[in-house]
Structure formats: structure tokens, C-alpha cells
Design a protein around this motif. Structure first.
Motif, PDB file in Angstrom:
ATOM      1  N   SER A  24       0.869  -1.176   0.000  1.00 29.62           N
ATOM      2  CA  SER A  24       0.000   0.000   0.000  1.00 29.62           C
ATOM      3  C   SER A  24       0.907   1.227   0.000  1.00 29.62           C
ATOM      4  CB  SER A  24      -0.943   0.010   1.206  1.00 29.62           C
ATOM      5  OG  SER A  24      -0.246   0.223   2.411  1.00 29.62           O
TER       6      SER A  24
ATOM      7  N   TYR B 212      -3.096   0.138  -3.845  1.00 34.05           N
ATOM      8  CA  TYR B 212      -2.960  -1.198  -3.267  1.00 34.05           C
ATOM      9  C   TYR B 212      -2.663  -2.185  -4.388  1.00 34.05           C
ATOM     10  CZ  TYR B 212      -5.394   0.921   0.706  1.00 34.05           C
ATOM     11  OH  TYR B 212      -5.758   1.742   1.749  1.00 34.05           O
TER      12      TYR B 212
ATOM     13  N   VAL C 159     -17.103   0.766  -6.186  1.00 34.07           N
ATOM     14  CA  VAL C 159     -15.847   1.302  -6.713  1.00 34.07           C
ATOM     15  C   VAL C 159     -16.048   1.580  -8.198  1.00 34.07           C
ATOM     16  CG1 VAL C 159     -13.397   0.860  -7.164  1.00 34.07           C
ATOM     17  CG2 VAL C 159     -14.441   0.050  -5.041  1.00 34.07           C
TER      18      VAL C 159
ATOM     19  N   SER D 163     -13.480   3.477  -0.729  1.00 33.85           N
ATOM     20  CA  SER D 163     -12.793   3.868  -1.957  1.00 33.85           C
ATOM     21  C   SER D 163     -12.252   2.589  -2.589  1.00 33.85           C
ATOM     22  CB  SER D 163     -11.655   4.851  -1.660  1.00 33.85           C
ATOM     23  OG  SER D 163     -10.686   4.237  -0.811  1.00 33.85           O
ATOM     24  N   GLY D 164     -11.474   2.722  -3.642  1.00 34.57           N
ATOM     25  CA  GLY D 164     -10.907   1.531  -4.256  1.00 34.57           C
ATOM     26  C   GLY D 164     -10.362   1.798  -5.636  1.00 34.57           C
ATOM     27  N   SER D 165      -9.944   0.734  -6.283  1.00 37.38           N
ATOM     28  CA  SER D 165      -9.406   0.823  -7.631  1.00 37.38           C
ATOM     29  C   SER D 165      -9.592  -0.524  -8.310  1.00 37.38           C
ATOM     30  CB  SER D 165      -7.924   1.207  -7.610  1.00 37.38           C
ATOM     31  OG  SER D 165      -7.166   0.219  -6.926  1.00 37.38           O
ATOM     32  N   CYS D 166      -9.452  -0.546  -9.636  1.00 34.09           N
ATOM     33  CA  CYS D 166      -9.610  -1.804 -10.356  1.00 34.09           C
ATOM     34  C   CYS D 166      -8.948  -1.724 -11.714  1.00 34.09           C
ATOM     35  CB  CYS D 166     -11.091  -2.161 -10.506  1.00 34.09           C
ATOM     36  SG  CYS D 166     -12.075  -0.878 -11.310  1.00 34.09           S
TER      37      CYS D 166
ATOM     38  N   PHE E 165      -9.800  -3.597  -5.803  1.00 38.25           N
ATOM     39  CA  PHE E 165      -9.673  -3.359  -4.377  1.00 38.25           C
ATOM     40  C   PHE E 165     -10.874  -2.572  -3.872  1.00 38.25           C
ATOM     41  CE2 PHE E 165      -5.278  -4.032  -5.607  1.00 38.25           C
ATOM     42  CZ  PHE E 165      -4.761  -4.757  -4.552  1.00 38.25           C
ATOM     43  N   LEU E 166     -11.386  -2.958  -2.705  1.00 37.91           N
ATOM     44  CA  LEU E 166     -12.419  -2.210  -2.009  1.00 37.91           C
ATOM     45  C   LEU E 166     -11.873  -1.871  -0.631  1.00 37.91           C
ATOM     46  CD1 LEU E 166     -15.277  -1.078  -1.552  1.00 37.91           C
ATOM     47  CD2 LEU E 166     -15.993  -3.390  -0.874  1.00 37.91           C
ATOM     48  N   ASN E 167     -11.688  -0.575  -0.345  1.00 39.83           N
ATOM     49  CA  ASN E 167     -11.125  -0.108   0.919  1.00 39.83           C
ATOM     50  C   ASN E 167     -12.236   0.498   1.776  1.00 39.83           C
ATOM     51  OD1 ASN E 167      -8.630  -0.576  -0.499  1.00 39.83           O
ATOM     52  ND2 ASN E 167      -8.815   1.494  -1.354  1.00 39.83           N
TER      53      ASN E 167
ATOM     54  N   VAL F  34      -9.380  -3.904   3.814  1.00 38.39           N
ATOM     55  CA  VAL F  34      -9.118  -3.874   2.377  1.00 38.39           C
ATOM     56  C   VAL F  34      -9.454  -5.248   1.807  1.00 38.39           C
ATOM     57  CG1 VAL F  34      -7.428  -3.522   0.561  1.00 38.39           C
ATOM     58  CG2 VAL F  34      -7.278  -2.174   2.656  1.00 38.39           C
TER      59      VAL F  34
ATOM     60  N   ARG G  98      -9.491  -7.605  -1.580  1.00 38.00           N
ATOM     61  CA  ARG G  98      -8.880  -7.719  -2.905  1.00 38.00           C
ATOM     62  C   ARG G  98      -9.549  -8.838  -3.688  1.00 38.00           C
ATOM     63  NH1 ARG G  98      -4.184 -10.241  -5.773  1.00 38.00           N
ATOM     64  NH2 ARG G  98      -3.483  -8.690  -7.281  1.00 38.00           N
TER      65      ARG G  98
END
Length: 419
Positions: free
Chosen positions: A47, A61, A226, A268-271, A277-279, A288, A290
Motif C-alpha cells: 500500500s 494497493y 468502486v 474507496s478503491g481501484s480496479c 480493491f475495495l477499501n 481492504v 482484494r
């Protein structure tokens, strides 16, 4: 904070532990004659906090990928009394993870862990200002010479704005026979604790004794999502409860139960095309999740969970960090959603569980920001089968009684006619 006092029985962690080595990677360093001097098999998650072009602080992440490789020009077996062994692992667009080994007396150790990351890699650091940065830190990894070091538990190493979490680690340097030793040094975190477990409360001030309280209520269901470059990539409805067993200052063991309150939980998150990722942050606690895509089966699944929380003041260590990157949960076909009304327990490490309630989740392919066709969990299917079996058994019993009654009635009538 919705932290709930009282003891609650936890299932044996060993029954839930299944190491799917899919998330671990193996690396070897060889000398000029081709003999192996370093072997390492490990899982690594990162991270990294970074600044975007519009001055926004974000956190990236990511995991050490399966295609990471040993960099021969930066790795070395070392030379006696001249230089120490080095394992250098390269991955992505210019990222480097490096272990510098050393030995003293009858021990060897990872003297220093160094991470160089390339902020120009937009797949990992979207909208970043660019450039490269390097961080390093000493570690607590050490073992007896001519033994392999083994640590399945998580080991989090903090380096300024970077957190590196090692898990499922087996490694050895200074190899004698150019292969892993049959003897091993086990890290302290993997050793079975001998402290007796007693029921305690989780109030913020220590108490001498307390009567057990009623089991905690189930948490409320939150709605989290996300958004990626192609729209919504994670859609999740679920209730979250964190259970942490910890060592108290008096040597006894306490249990902390925390229900996430949806309205006070930020997310928040990203993909990308194959991971997401889901934070989730609630107060001083962060989770977190994944998710990965199995391209061969076209299914998504939960591959890892990381936990970071603050424990009550009676805890010997107020900070609790744990992660499990060897999961295979919440599995469904891409385009469909996974749903489970029953409570699900996710084992993170011994004494740390994340409990899910009324969960429905869909990852990667989501049309119209709505869930697709539902794939029920096995627990729900079992709960549906039991009433059917009971109902069928009752119906069979009624039928048997009715048949017995009719036979008895027929015999009774036959008796009257004979008289």
C-alpha cells in the motif's frame, strides 16, 4: 464506534486454514556456476500513499504479481568477508523489491528490505505526478544458519508512506547444499500461544471482572461501490463485523467485536482488468478486500483481506494488523452476483475474523450499476434443503399414519361383518 463488549466463541482457525499457494511466488539466486544460494517463496502486498497531479492524496494497493522475476544484474550470492547476498525482484513498469542478507555468529537475517517504485506506472498510480522513489527498512526476519525461515503469518513493514505486508514466507540464504534445509526456524507469530483464553469485555478501560454479556447484534447492511475507467467495477451490499482476540496487559486474553456502521463508513478503491480493491474505513479501523479474476473459469473471487485496527487500552499491543492473501471466497461467474444471507466468517489470521452478513457482491462486469443474476452461496442452499427434508419427512409420517389408520379401519369393518 459500535464496539461491542462480551465474549463470543470463535471456531478453530485451523479448520478454516487452506493455503492456496496461487498468491505466492518462488525466487532463486544462483552463482556463476549455476548453484543456488538463495531461495525465497513468499506473498507480498503493498500500500503506497502518493500525490496526484491535482494535489490529491491517494493510496494504491497492489500485490507482487506472478510474473515477477529475479533481476540477475542486481542479485548476488555475495562473497565471504566482502559482500552479502542480495535478492532483487523486479515487476511491473520498473518496480523493485530487494532483500539484503547478512550473517552473524550462528544466525542469518534480512538486514534490510528496500522498495523502489515507479510513480509513472499509471496502471498502479493513476494520475500520479511521476518519478521514482525508494524506501528501505530493517526487518525482524532472522533464522539459524543452515535452516529455512518459515512464517505463514503476516509481517507488516512500515516505510514512511509505504506499507509492505509479507506472508506465507519460506526462505533461506547461505545454502549449504544448494537446496532448502530440512530444518526450519519458525517465526514467533507462527508459534502456538500458551496464554489461556478467558472471557473479557472490550471496554476502553481494564476491568477486574465482568459477567458475560449477551451476544452482539448483527451489523447493519452497507452499500459500497468502486468506479473504474469503464464505470462501476465493484458493487457490494453487506454487513461487516470484525472480531479480534488479543493479549491483555495482565497476560489474559480479550475479545474485541466491532460492528461497522454504514453511515459512518467511508469507502474507496481501484480496479483493472483482472484485480479490484475495495477499501473500507470506520473510525480507526480499515479493511481492504482484494478481488481477482480467474480468466480460465471466467469467475471472480475474494483473494485477500487486510485488517488494521486499534484495540482497547487494556491490550498489550494497541495496534492490530493482519492479512490473508490466500483466500478463494465470494466466488461467482463474471456478470453475475454472489449472494449469501447466512453469516460468513473470513479467517484472516489466528484470532482475527471478518464476519459478513447479508452479503451480495459483484465485480468487474456490472451493467447499469445493478446486480446481475444471483448465484447463491452453499450455506443458503443448505438452509433451504433442511426445511425441504423436514417437510418431506413430516409428509411421509402423515402418509404412514393415514395408511395405518385406513388398514386398521378396514380390518375393524371386516370383523363386524364376520360376527
Amino acid at each position: 464506534m459500535a464496539r461491542i463488549g462480551g465474549a463470543r466463541g470463535l471456531p478453530l482457525a485451523a479448520a478454516l486454514l487452506v493455503f492456496l499457494q496461487m498468491s505466492s511466488s518462488a525466487f532463486e539466486v544462483k552463482d556463476q556456476s549455476g548453484k543456488v544460494c538463495i531461495i525465497a517463496n513468499l506473498s507480498v502486498s503493498f500500500s503506497v500513499e502518493y500525490l496526484t497531479k491535482n494535489r490529491q492524496q491517494l493510496t494504491a494497493y497492489f500485490m507482487l504479481p506472478q510474473n515477477a522475476e529475479v533481476l540477475a544484474n542486481k542479485s548476488s550470492c555475495g562473497k565471504e568477508n566482502a559482500s552479502d547476498p542480495v535478492l532483487a525482484i523486479g515487476f511491473g513498469e520498473g518496480h523493485l523489491l530487494q532483500m539484503n542478507f547478512a550473517k552473524a555468529s550462528k544466525l542469518y537475517s534480512v538486514k534490510e528490505l528496500t522498495f523502489l517504485y515507479n510513480l509513472s506506472d499509471t496502471t498502479v498510480f493513476p494520475n500520479s505526478t511521476g518519478g521514482t522513489k525508494t524506501v528501505s527498512q530493517k526487518t525482524n526476519i532472522q533464522a539459524d544458519l543452515d535452516t529455512r525461515y518459515r512464517c505463514f503469518s503476516t509481517n507488516q513493514i512500515n516505510m514512511l508512506n509505504v506499507n509492505i505486508t509479507l506472508s506465507n514466507v519460506t526462505l533461506q540464504a547461505y545454502l549449504v547444499n544448494h537446496t532448502l534445509s530440512g530444518n526450519e526456524t519458525v517465526c514467533d507469530a507462527d508459534k502456538t500461544p500458551t496464554t489461556p483464553v478467558v472471557a473479557t469485555t472490550t471496554s476502553q478501560t481494564p476491568t477486574t471482572s465482568q459477567a458475560p454479556t449477551a451476544p452482539p447484534q448483527n451489523p447493519g447492511t452497507g452499500k459500497y461501490n468502486v468506479t473504474g475507467t469503464n464505470g462501476t467495477c465493484v458493487l457490494a451490499y453487506m454487513g461487516l463485523q470484525l472480531n479480534v482476540t488479543y493479549l491483555r496487559k495482565d497476560g489474559k486474553t480479550g475479545l474485541d467485536v466491532l460492528n461497522f456502521v454504514p453511515v459512518n463508513t467511508s469507502f474507496s478503491g481501484s480496479c483493472d482488468n483482472s484485480s479490484a480493491f475495495l477499501n473500507l474505513t470506520f473510525g480507526e479501523t480499515r479493511l481492504v478486500f482484494r478481488f481477482l479474476l480467474n480468466t480460465s473459469t471466467d469467475k471472480f473471487f475474494l483473494q485477500g483481506v487486510s485488517v488494521n485496527t486499534t484495540l482497547p487500552s487494556e491490550a498489550k499491543d494497541p495496534n492490530a494488523e493482519a492479512s490473508n492473501n490466500s483466500m478463494s471466497e465470494l466466488r461467482a461467474t463474471v456478470g453475475n452476483s454472489y449472494k449469501c444471507n447466512a453469516e460468513e466468517k473470513l479467517w484472516v489470521k489466528d484470532g482475527v475474523f471478518v464476519n459478513l452478513f447479508n452479503v451480495q457482491v459483484q465485480v468487474f462486469k456490472i451493467d447499469g450499476n445493478k446486480f446481475g443474476a444471483v448465484e447463491e452461496c452453499q450455506l443458503d442452499e443448505n438452509n433451504m434443503v433442511i426445511p425441504i427434508i423436514v417437510g418431506a419427512a413430516l409428509a411421509g409420517l402423515v402418509l404412514i399414519v393415514l395408511i395405518a389408520y385406513l388398514i386398521g379401519r378396514k380390518r375393524s369393518h371386516a370383523g363386524y361383518q364376520t360376527i
